[in-house]
Design an enzyme around this catalytic site. Structure first.
Site, PDB file in Angstrom:
ATOM      1  N   GLY A 193     -27.569 -48.395  13.412  1.00  0.00           N
ATOM      2  CA  GLY A 193     -28.236 -47.990  14.646  1.00  0.00           C
ATOM      3  C   GLY A 193     -29.430 -47.097  14.370  1.00  0.00           C
ATOM      4  O   GLY A 193     -30.368 -47.033  15.159  1.00  0.00           O
ATOM      5  N   HIS A 194     -29.406 -46.394  13.255  1.00  0.00           N
ATOM      6  CA  HIS A 194     -30.546 -45.557  12.861  1.00  0.00           C
ATOM      7  C   HIS A 194     -31.118 -46.095  11.559  1.00  0.00           C
ATOM      8  O   HIS A 194     -30.632 -45.782  10.482  1.00  0.00           O
ATOM      9  CB  HIS A 194     -30.106 -44.108  12.678  1.00  0.00           C
ATOM     10  CG  HIS A 194     -31.268 -43.151  12.662  1.00  0.00           C
ATOM     11  ND1 HIS A 194     -32.411 -43.368  11.913  1.00  0.00           N
ATOM     12  CD2 HIS A 194     -31.468 -41.971  13.313  1.00  0.00           C
ATOM     13  CE1 HIS A 194     -33.253 -42.369  12.085  1.00  0.00           C
ATOM     14  NE2 HIS A 194     -32.714 -41.514  12.938  1.00  0.00           N
ATOM     15  N   HIS A 256     -35.934 -45.085  20.251  1.00  0.00           N
ATOM     16  CA  HIS A 256     -35.919 -43.813  19.534  1.00  0.00           C
ATOM     17  C   HIS A 256     -37.064 -43.785  18.518  1.00  0.00           C
ATOM     18  O   HIS A 256     -37.178 -44.673  17.667  1.00  0.00           O
ATOM     19  CB  HIS A 256     -34.557 -43.668  18.850  1.00  0.00           C
ATOM     20  CG  HIS A 256     -34.354 -42.359  18.176  1.00  0.00           C
ATOM     21  ND1 HIS A 256     -34.775 -42.122  16.885  1.00  0.00           N
ATOM     22  CD2 HIS A 256     -33.777 -41.213  18.599  1.00  0.00           C
ATOM     23  CE1 HIS A 256     -34.451 -40.883  16.553  1.00  0.00           C
ATOM     24  NE2 HIS A 256     -33.845 -40.306  17.566  1.00  0.00           N
ATOM     25  N   GLU A 308     -34.949 -39.178  22.844  1.00  0.00           N
ATOM     26  CA  GLU A 308     -35.932 -38.860  21.785  1.00  0.00           C
ATOM     27  C   GLU A 308     -36.847 -40.060  21.556  1.00  0.00           C
ATOM     28  O   GLU A 308     -37.110 -40.452  20.418  1.00  0.00           O
ATOM     29  CB  GLU A 308     -35.219 -38.487  20.490  1.00  0.00           C
ATOM     30  CG  GLU A 308     -34.110 -37.461  20.662  1.00  0.00           C
ATOM     31  CD  GLU A 308     -33.472 -37.022  19.349  1.00  0.00           C
ATOM     32  OE1 GLU A 308     -32.964 -37.887  18.628  1.00  0.00           O
ATOM     33  OE2 GLU A 308     -33.503 -35.824  19.062  1.00  0.00           O
ATOM     34  N   CYS A 326     -39.787 -35.038  12.879  1.00  0.00           N
ATOM     35  CA  CYS A 326     -39.349 -36.161  12.026  1.00  0.00           C
ATOM     36  C   CYS A 326     -40.122 -37.435  12.334  1.00  0.00           C
ATOM     37  O   CYS A 326     -40.363 -38.247  11.435  1.00  0.00           O
ATOM     38  CB  CYS A 326     -37.870 -36.468  12.232  1.00  0.00           C
ATOM     39  SG  CYS A 326     -36.752 -35.354  11.380  1.00  0.00           S
ATOM     40  N   CYS A 392     -32.379 -32.195  11.295  1.00  0.00           N
ATOM     41  CA  CYS A 392     -33.105 -33.274  10.615  1.00  0.00           C
ATOM     42  C   CYS A 392     -34.524 -32.869  10.213  1.00  0.00           C
ATOM     43  O   CYS A 392     -35.009 -33.269   9.148  1.00  0.00           O
ATOM     44  CB  CYS A 392     -33.153 -34.515  11.502  1.00  0.00           C
ATOM     45  SG  CYS A 392     -33.673 -34.174  13.199  1.00  0.00           S
ATOM     46  N   CYS A 393     -35.201 -32.087  11.057  1.00  0.00           N
ATOM     47  CA  CYS A 393     -36.633 -31.848  10.816  1.00  0.00           C
ATOM     48  C   CYS A 393     -36.933 -30.919   9.631  1.00  0.00           C
ATOM     49  O   CYS A 393     -37.844 -31.226   8.848  1.00  0.00           O
ATOM     50  CB  CYS A 393     -37.292 -31.307  12.077  1.00  0.00           C
ATOM     51  SG  CYS A 393     -37.210 -32.416  13.496  1.00  0.00           S
TER      52      CYS A 393
HETATM   53  O1  FUB Z   1     -30.048 -39.082  14.323  1.00  0.00           O
HETATM   54  C1  FUB Z   1     -30.527 -38.537  13.116  1.00  0.00           C
HETATM   55  C2  FUB Z   1     -31.743 -37.711  13.393  1.00  0.00           C
HETATM   56  O2  FUB Z   1     -31.387 -36.665  14.290  1.00  0.00           O
HETATM   57  C3  FUB Z   1     -32.855 -38.445  14.091  1.00  0.00           C
HETATM   58  O3  FUB Z   1     -33.766 -39.046  13.237  1.00  0.00           O
HETATM   59  C4  FUB Z   1     -33.462 -37.399  14.922  1.00  0.00           C
HETATM   60  O4  FUB Z   1     -34.247 -37.898  15.954  1.00  0.00           O
HETATM   61  C5  FUB Z   1     -32.263 -36.626  15.398  1.00  0.00           C
HETATM   62  O5  FUB Z   1     -31.653 -37.280  16.459  1.00  0.00           O
HETATM   63 ZN    ZN Z   2     -36.001 -34.329  13.237  1.00  0.00          ZN
END
Ligand code: FUB
Ligand code: ZN
Length: 615
Positions: A193-194, A256, A308, A326, A392-393
């Site tokens: 999903g990501h 996203h 997001e 990110c 994450c950032c």
């Molecule tokens: O879901 C993993 C990371 O956390 C995403 O890339 C960001 O947008 C935050 O949701």
């Molecule tokens: Zn981030």
């Protein structure tokens, strides 16, 4: 395998690459803008981030999974492992250019912890241990298992390239092999999903030359948008996950923002290695949609807090902008892959713009606080934080800063050195050393000197902003230069302040302009404009600026200009008949001060805005 130089995106053998990388070690930055920030990254940020990995219990999650700590629960998001992995990638890249025994000791200790948590079958994810073991691979849609693996692969490749050590690479290969047995050609169709693992698997292929990983990356991209879905699990919003159409038919940036841009970077990686014209064409359409309709003037991506995510065309609110840090990092990663493939300067232009105006605002001048969300207008309550529940950032910025030299230049098969980003220092290739002298981004003069003993060929990017067109695609391109030994050349890019207006369909920006100078977007902060409320300020239409300095931002070129300010507002109306002249607010002349947007929120809290009305 033998020790290699530290490449970030290793296109040395990529079939469809126009440009090959230059190792991190061979691009030595000495400038006074980026290098002090990179030094802070090494000496402050990376150490403080490791402390946060301990405080947030990310490290304990690994100790719990390995059995080194018992009686504790898993803490944090189900993708918390990726915080450590991004940090490892950042530290490894940093060690390639700047050895640091303390940092290296922490790095190796972190790697030891995660390696101990790997299961005998190669599985590694600390969320899916013990009571959750039964849930492994059941919810690709939501639970980020393959995403976390992707960040591990990137970390491992960078660690291997930077140090020559294979321990982490072996961990990564074992996990990748495990995933391949599940989702490779002999297994089920599955994609995360990501997205993220796609680009990482291509890099793992480049580091190991094991074709399995490239095939798996390709398979994961092709798995999206099919029936039945390969992104299975508990969620149901396919568009949000870029799973509503096959990637080749995805002609916009949607859902996203970080996921979208990592997916695009992964697809770009696949097209660097394999002929896949349909994936290439989709990339072009996505890039056009992004830059012409869905990108902030800062280069930021993601208009909506909800999910997001990207918004609709021209939906670019300033105050409610999400523009996650990110997503800016992901945009840089995607554009660099497109640049390496095509040699088209428009990608380097956008990288420059995004680095200065969308990535850099994400970290404080102190190097210890971060923005996750990057509004273009704010009442002063939005301040950088030392860490986040979803972190994450911070390590994403850290890895990009550590890898910055790789964005400066690359080389083609004729041994011409292509200069993409202007940062003072020296670039070493087999042909010799080129020095770069500049005070960019404050000044536009850039000088190159051939310090070697053979003729050197350069291609120097002429920034699109020199033609007043960094957003609307007027071609900029690269200027070819030949330098004999000892010879120098100099470019003078005019960094005159310019005003940018938005497409009329961005309705909230009608009648407003943003001020840019060279690659930098400027903003107005209350701390420099203390009379009244900055929402009452207007720029004058002659738009004449002088360059000055401001208190608290040493070394920064601020801009001053004369404008106007509402002096009085009739207090009792929200709306009024425009023909009703008796109730007009009165105006007086007002000096205005602007500072680069990347520097905002580093002094006293107060209102900020990028877009300004013109009287
Ligand atoms: O879901 C993993 C990371 O956390 C995403 O890339 C960001 O947008 C935050 O949701
Ligand atoms: Zn981030």
């Amino acid at each position: 395998m033998t020790l290699k130089e530290t490449y970030v995106i290793d296109t040395t053998q990529s079939k469809n690459a126009t440009l090959r990388p230059i190792a991190l070690e061979n691009i030595r930055l000495t400038d006074t803008f980026w290098e002090p920030r990179r030094a802070k990254n090494r000496t402050v940020t990376l150490h403080s981030q490791y402390d946060k990995l301990e405080e947030s219990k990310c490290m304990d999650n690994f100790r719990r999974a390995s059995g080194r700590k018992t009686g504790i629960d898993f803490v944090g998001w189900y993708f918390a492992d990726s915080d450590l992995y991004k940090w490892i990638e950042a530290v490894s890249a940093s060690l390639a250019t700047h050895p640091d025994p303390d940092l290296e000791a922490r790095l190796e200790a972190g790697i030891d912890e995660l390696a101990a948590a790997q299961q005998p079958d190669g599985y590694l994810n600390t969320y899916f241990m013990f009571e959750r073991e039964k849930d492994r691979w059941t919810d690709l849609h939501v639970l980020h298992e393959i995403y976390c693996a992707g960040h591990l692969f990137q970390a491992a490749v960078m660690h291997y390239r930077a140090t020559g050590k294979t321990q982490l690479l072996t961990v990564a290969e074992r996990l990748a092999d495990h995933i391949n047995t599940r989702f490779g050609p002999e297994g089920k169709r599955g994609a995360c999903g990501h997205p993220e693992a796609e680009l990482a698997l291509v890099e793992l292929f480049r580091a190991t030359r094991n074709e399995t990983y490239l095939t798996l990356a390709e398979r994961m991209i092709e798995a999206r948008g099919q029936e039945p879905t390969a992104v299975y699990g508990s969620g149901n919003n396919k568009r949000y996950l870029q799973d509503h159409v096959p990637y080749k038919d995805l002609k916009e940036v949607t859902g996203h923002a970080v996921r979208m841009l990592y997916l695009a970077a992964g697809a770009a990686d696949v097209t660097l290695e394999k002929d896949a014209p349909e994936l290439r064409q989709a990339q072009d359409a996505q890039w056009e949609n992004f830059t012409e309709r869905r990108m902030y003037v800062t280069g930021g991506a993601g208009a909506r807090h909800e999910g997001e995510s990207f918004g609709a065309d021209y939906e670019l609110p300033s105050d409610r902008a999400y523009a996650e840090t990110c997503a800016a990092v992901a945009s840089v990663m995607w554009n660099q892959r497109l640049l390496l493939q095509t040699g088209d300067a428009k990608y380097a232009d956008l990288i420059e713009h995004t680095l200065y105006n969308a990535v850099l605002p994400g970290i404080s001048l102190s190097g210890t606080e971060y923005f996750y969300v990057n509004p273009l207008e704010n009442d002063g309550t939005h301040r950088r934080q030392a860490w986040f529940g979803c972190a994450c950032c911070p390590p994403n910025i850290a890895r990009l800063l550590a890898q910055l030299p790789s964005y400066v230049a690359s080389i083609d098969d004729e041994k011409t050195v292509w200069i993409h980003q202007f940062i003072a220092g020296e670039i070493e290739t087999e042909q010799g050393v080129i020095t770069v002298e500049t005070n960019y981004p404050w000044e536009g003069a850039v000088a190159f000197t051939n310090k070697g003993t053979t003729t050197m060929h350069l291609k120097v990017r002429v920034p699109a902003w020199t033609q007043h067109a960094w957003v609307d695609h007027t071609p900029s391109g690269y200027n070819a230069v030949t330098l004999e030994p000892g010879e120098a050349t100099r470019f003078d890019f005019p960094v005159t302040p310019l005003c940018i207006s938005a497409h009329p369909y961005v309705s909230s920006l009608a009648g407003s302009v943003a001020v840019v100078r060279g690659p930098l977007v400027y903003c107005m902060e209350a701390v420099d404009n203390a009379e009244g409320d900055i929402r009452d300020y207007f720029l004058a239409s002659d738009l004449l600026f002088t360059e000055e300095s401001v208190r608290g931002l040493e070394g920064v070129v601020a801009l001053k200009t004369k404008g106007f300010r509402y002096l009085t507002h009739p207090s009792h109306w929200l709306y009024q008949n425009t023909l009703h002249n008796g109730e007009r607010p009165s105006l007086e002349t007002q000096a205005l001060t602007l500072v680069p947007y990347f520097a905002w929120a580093n002094r006293e809290a107060g209102r900020m805005q990028i877009w300004m009305r013109v009287s």
